[in-house]
Enzyme design. Structure first.
Site, PDB file in Angstrom:
ATOM      1  N   CYS A  92      84.393  49.670  48.865  1.00 18.54           N
ATOM      2  CA  CYS A  92      85.678  50.125  49.397  1.00 18.54           C
ATOM      3  C   CYS A  92      85.427  51.523  49.932  1.00 18.54           C
ATOM      4  O   CYS A  92      85.241  52.463  49.156  1.00 18.54           O
ATOM      5  CB  CYS A  92      86.771  50.155  48.334  1.00 18.54           C
ATOM      6  SG  CYS A  92      88.297  50.880  48.982  1.00 18.54           S
ATOM      7  N   CYS A  95      88.623  54.061  49.079  1.00 18.69           N
ATOM      8  CA  CYS A  95      88.928  54.500  47.714  1.00 18.69           C
ATOM      9  C   CYS A  95      88.117  53.671  46.739  1.00 18.69           C
ATOM     10  O   CYS A  95      86.917  53.830  46.653  1.00 18.69           O
ATOM     11  CB  CYS A  95      90.423  54.430  47.442  1.00 18.69           C
ATOM     12  SG  CYS A  95      91.243  52.946  48.079  1.00 18.69           S
ATOM     13  N   SER A  96      88.748  52.771  46.013  1.00 14.37           N
ATOM     14  CA  SER A  96      87.997  52.001  45.026  1.00 14.37           C
ATOM     15  C   SER A  96      88.611  50.622  44.823  1.00 14.37           C
ATOM     16  O   SER A  96      88.625  50.113  43.709  1.00 14.37           O
ATOM     17  CB  SER A  96      87.937  52.755  43.703  1.00 14.37           C
ATOM     18  OG  SER A  96      89.256  53.013  43.242  1.00 14.37           O
ATOM     19  N   CYS A  97      89.135  50.020  45.891  1.00 14.78           N
ATOM     20  CA  CYS A  97      89.725  48.688  45.762  1.00 14.78           C
ATOM     21  C   CYS A  97      88.672  47.715  45.234  1.00 14.78           C
ATOM     22  O   CYS A  97      87.526  47.717  45.677  1.00 14.78           O
ATOM     23  CB  CYS A  97      90.251  48.214  47.117  1.00 14.78           C
ATOM     24  SG  CYS A  97      91.537  49.302  47.762  1.00 14.78           S
TER      25      CYS A  97
END
Ligand SMILES: [Co+2]
Length: 188
Positions: A92, A95-97
């Site tokens: 991602c 961000c951090s999906c």
């Protein structure tokens, strides 16, 4: 960041906007009850059952939900099948999906800025650092997760596993193999 998060939580709890027990329950769920074993079961079933694999290809969200894995951060799923000549890698960049419903909470490196940028710029080198060395002719496909769409890599079934049952196969499936930064284990 941890201090800022704690400060924010204190304010939200103080204003009565967040119930600490609910936060604890959520964290406990994703730390202990939901984790990569869910995804491993999806992968093992795909290896065993061609019709389930086909369902995963056409509608991963529904196929995964049929095993009881759905909900937060897993609402829209797509399965990426590794094969001869193609290897999938998930990141991602924003961000951090991450597909919580099948893999649990993301590892620290997945959220780190170097992984997020370098996975796109130089995926072959990043994979090498994870110990994933691919033939030069293997195409690497990098998939950028979003809040709307999360990915689950279906790694190739390890050789000499024809006689294993679904549970034994699932034990070979690692978290990283479902992100694309690893291979499944060889049979013991
Ligand atoms: Co994200």
């Amino acid at each position: 960041m941890a201090a800022r998060t704690r400060a924010l939580e204190t304010i939200l709890v103080g204003k009565g906007l967040v119930d600490p027990a609910a936060v604890d329950a959520l964290i406990e769920t994703y730390e202990t009850r939901v984790g990569p074993r869910n995804g491993a079961r999806v992968v093992a079933k795909a290896w065993m059952d061609p019709s389930f694999a086909q369902w995963l290809r056409s509608d991963a969200t529904a196929a995964i939900a049929s095993l009881g894995y759905s909900g937060r951060q897993g609402e829209h799923m797509r399965a990426l099948f590794n094969g001869d000549g193609v290897h999938n890698l998930v990141v991602c960049t924003l961000c951090s999906c991450y597909p919580w419903s099948v893999l649990g909470l993301p590892p620290v490196w997945y959220k780190s800025p170097p992984y997020r940028s370098r996975a796109v710029i130089d995926p072959r080198r990043v994979l090498g650092e994870f110990g994933v060395v691919l033939p030069a002719e293997t195409r690497i496909e990098v998939w950028d997760s979003t809040a709307e769409l999360r990915y689950l890599v279906i790694p190739q079934r390890p050789p000499n596993t024809d006689d294993l049952d679904e549970e034994q196969l699932a034990a070979l499936v690692t978290r990283d193999s479902m992100i694309g930064t690893g291979f499944p284990r060889a049979r013991p």
